[in-house]
Write a protein that holds these residues in place. Structure first.
Motif, PDB file in Angstrom:
ATOM      1  N   LEU A 180      10.702 -62.355  36.848  1.00 11.02           N
ATOM      2  CA  LEU A 180      10.829 -61.604  35.602  1.00 11.02           C
ATOM      3  C   LEU A 180      11.232 -60.161  35.898  1.00 11.02           C
ATOM      4  O   LEU A 180      10.813 -59.602  36.913  1.00 11.02           O
ATOM      5  CB  LEU A 180       9.504 -61.607  34.837  1.00 11.02           C
ATOM      6  CG  LEU A 180       8.928 -62.965  34.432  1.00 11.02           C
ATOM      7  CD1 LEU A 180       7.569 -62.764  33.768  1.00 11.02           C
ATOM      8  CD2 LEU A 180       9.874 -63.692  33.497  1.00 11.02           C
TER       9      LEU A 180
ATOM     10  N   ASP B 283       6.151 -62.896  21.170  1.00 11.01           N
ATOM     11  CA  ASP B 283       5.771 -63.026  22.586  1.00 11.01           C
ATOM     12  C   ASP B 283       6.537 -64.166  23.255  1.00 11.01           C
ATOM     13  O   ASP B 283       7.034 -64.028  24.373  1.00 11.01           O
ATOM     14  CB  ASP B 283       4.266 -63.272  22.711  1.00 11.01           C
ATOM     15  CG  ASP B 283       3.435 -62.056  22.328  1.00 11.01           C
ATOM     16  OD1 ASP B 283       3.983 -60.942  22.339  1.00 11.01           O
ATOM     17  OD2 ASP B 283       2.241 -62.248  22.014  1.00 11.01           O
TER      18      ASP B 283
ATOM     19  N   LEU C 251       9.354 -63.741  26.226  1.00 14.96           N
ATOM     20  CA  LEU C 251       9.206 -64.444  27.502  1.00 14.96           C
ATOM     21  C   LEU C 251      10.447 -65.284  27.798  1.00 14.96           C
ATOM     22  O   LEU C 251      10.956 -65.289  28.919  1.00 14.96           O
ATOM     23  CB  LEU C 251       7.961 -65.320  27.476  1.00 14.96           C
ATOM     24  CG  LEU C 251       7.744 -66.191  28.725  1.00 14.96           C
ATOM     25  CD1 LEU C 251       7.633 -65.327  29.987  1.00 14.96           C
ATOM     26  CD2 LEU C 251       6.514 -67.073  28.558  1.00 14.96           C
TER      27      LEU C 251
ATOM     28  N   MET D  87      12.884 -64.825  31.038  1.00 12.07           N
ATOM     29  CA  MET D  87      12.996 -65.907  32.012  1.00 12.07           C
ATOM     30  C   MET D  87      14.445 -66.177  32.397  1.00 12.07           C
ATOM     31  O   MET D  87      14.722 -66.684  33.484  1.00 12.07           O
ATOM     32  CB  MET D  87      12.362 -67.188  31.458  1.00 12.07           C
ATOM     33  CG  MET D  87      10.852 -67.202  31.525  1.00 12.07           C
ATOM     34  SD  MET D  87      10.144 -68.698  30.769  1.00 12.07           S
ATOM     35  CE  MET D  87      10.790 -69.958  31.856  1.00 12.07           C
TER      36      MET D  87
ATOM     37  N   MET E 272      -1.625 -66.237  28.225  1.00 18.68           N
ATOM     38  CA  MET E 272      -0.632 -65.350  27.632  1.00 18.68           C
ATOM     39  C   MET E 272      -0.968 -63.887  27.900  1.00 18.68           C
ATOM     40  O   MET E 272      -0.072 -63.051  28.051  1.00 18.68           O
ATOM     41  CB  MET E 272      -0.532 -65.596  26.119  1.00 18.68           C
ATOM     42  CG  MET E 272       0.511 -64.710  25.434  1.00 18.68           C
ATOM     43  SD  MET E 272       2.181 -64.787  26.159  1.00 18.68           S
ATOM     44  CE  MET E 272       2.722 -66.396  25.602  1.00 18.68           C
TER      45      MET E 272
ATOM     46  N   ILE F 231       0.580 -63.187  31.175  1.00 20.67           N
ATOM     47  CA  ILE F 231       2.041 -63.146  31.045  1.00 20.67           C
ATOM     48  C   ILE F 231       2.474 -61.822  30.418  1.00 20.67           C
ATOM     49  O   ILE F 231       3.427 -61.190  30.865  1.00 20.67           O
ATOM     50  CB  ILE F 231       2.534 -64.338  30.195  1.00 20.67           C
ATOM     51  CG1 ILE F 231       2.251 -65.652  30.924  1.00 20.67           C
ATOM     52  CG2 ILE F 231       4.026 -64.203  29.905  1.00 20.67           C
ATOM     53  CD1 ILE F 231       2.557 -66.885  30.097  1.00 20.67           C
ATOM     54  N   LYS F 232       1.761 -61.392  29.385  1.00 17.49           N
ATOM     55  CA  LYS F 232       2.105 -60.130  28.725  1.00 17.49           C
ATOM     56  C   LYS F 232       1.899 -58.945  29.662  1.00 17.49           C
ATOM     57  O   LYS F 232       2.625 -57.948  29.585  1.00 17.49           O
ATOM     58  CB  LYS F 232       1.278 -59.956  27.449  1.00 17.49           C
ATOM     59  CG  LYS F 232       1.675 -60.912  26.327  1.00 17.49           C
ATOM     60  CD  LYS F 232       0.899 -60.657  25.048  1.00 17.49           C
ATOM     61  CE  LYS F 232       1.295 -59.332  24.412  1.00 17.49           C
ATOM     62  NZ  LYS F 232       0.697 -59.160  23.080  1.00 17.49           N
TER      63      LYS F 232
ATOM     64  N   MET G 205       4.946 -58.631  31.817  1.00 21.21           N
ATOM     65  CA  MET G 205       6.111 -58.079  31.125  1.00 21.21           C
ATOM     66  C   MET G 205       5.696 -56.904  30.232  1.00 21.21           C
ATOM     67  O   MET G 205       6.272 -56.656  29.180  1.00 21.21           O
ATOM     68  CB  MET G 205       6.828 -59.174  30.304  1.00 21.21           C
ATOM     69  CG  MET G 205       5.974 -59.942  29.325  1.00 21.21           C
ATOM     70  SD  MET G 205       6.914 -61.323  28.570  1.00 21.21           S
ATOM     71  CE  MET G 205       5.797 -61.784  27.233  1.00 21.21           C
TER      72      MET G 205
END
Length: 259
Positions: free
Chosen positions: A9, A40, A44, A48, A70, A73-74, A77
């Motif tokens: 990412l 969101d 993503l 990706m 999540m 993941i957040k 990013m």
């Protein structure tokens, strides 16, 4: 770049490809998503695409969602949510068989007059998201000819130039808006005394009943006749040269010495 389950990412706005920038601009300003969860997931998916696996590969996307919270993941990013600090524009756009070129990164080759007009249309769009303001913003930023030598700016030609950008894709226009915003954030931080002065001026105008902030026009006029020459010559001064001088003049150290 940062990896999550072997999926790479981006870690900054300036790492994004043009396609990713345009797609994110639509997510943030184009009304393509309705909820935070949808946003969101869309963000993503867009990020990706910079790795070996594409968003349309649902197996990879679902594997990531199923195995990584999540919230994590957040965090990976997080730059997307913190601050828009993109400073590199999409390089060019072709309209009616003519190529229009962007400013250099960080608005390095813009004049103070060009910035004044661009800033005005940027603020107008923020207040009232009418796409016509994006046409004018793009017309200031994107110019035909040599990508390394911008032609002289003539405000009286702006209406004609803006009409050409009616054919520009919305995602391109929003990407230009988003990138100008990133450049402006950096300029505001770098030349803090200028923007502190401008905010005070805006408040003073509001007390007089003036509802709108008309940009840097008054500031340019006040600087005319000095170091940069006549009003016409001052308008053609490079943005960062003008800002550096004005910021130094407005710094507490120099202001104290003039009292």
């Amino acid at each position: 770049m940062e990896e999550v389950l072997n999926i790479t990412l981006p870690t900054s706005w300036n790492e994004l490809s043009d396609a990713q920038l345009r797609a994110l601009a639509m997510v943030f300003f184009g009304g393509t998503v309705k909820t935070a969860i949808q946003a969101d997931a869309a963000i993503l998916g867009i990020l990706m695409e910079t790795g070996k696996l594409n968003f349309e590969n649902n197996k990879a996307f679902n594997t990531l969602i199923d195995n990584v919270p999540m919230s994590e993941i957040k965090r990976q990013m997080g730059f997307i949510y913190e601050k828009t600090d993109r400073t590199t524009f999409i390089e060019s756009l072709v309209l009616d068989l003519k190529r229009y070129y962007a400013p250099k990164p960080r608005l390095f080759n813009l004049t103070i007059e060009e910035f004044s007009f661009a800033d005005d249309f940027y603020n107008r769009y923020r207040e009232n998201p009418n796409v016509e303001f994006l046409h004018y913003l793009a017309a200031v930023l994107y110019v035909p000819g040599d990508p390394d030598v911008r032609p002289q700016f003539y405000a009286e030609r702006l209406h004609t130039m803006a009409a050409k950008f009616k054919d520009a894709p919305l995602d391109f226009l929003l990407a230009a808006f988003l990138t100008f915003q990133g450049c402006r954030f950096e300029i505001e931080t770098r030349y803090k005394w200028v923007f502190n002065k401008k905010q005070k001026q805006t408040k003073a105008d509001a007390k007089k009943g003036n509802k709108r902030d008309y940009g840097f026009g008054k500031i340019i006029l006040s600087m005319a006749g000095g170091k940069f020459g006549t009003h016409a010559e001052t308008r053609q001064t490079r943005l960062h040269t003008f800002m550096e001088t004005l910021n130094e003049d407005l710094s507490p150290k120099n202001r104290k010495g003039k009292r």
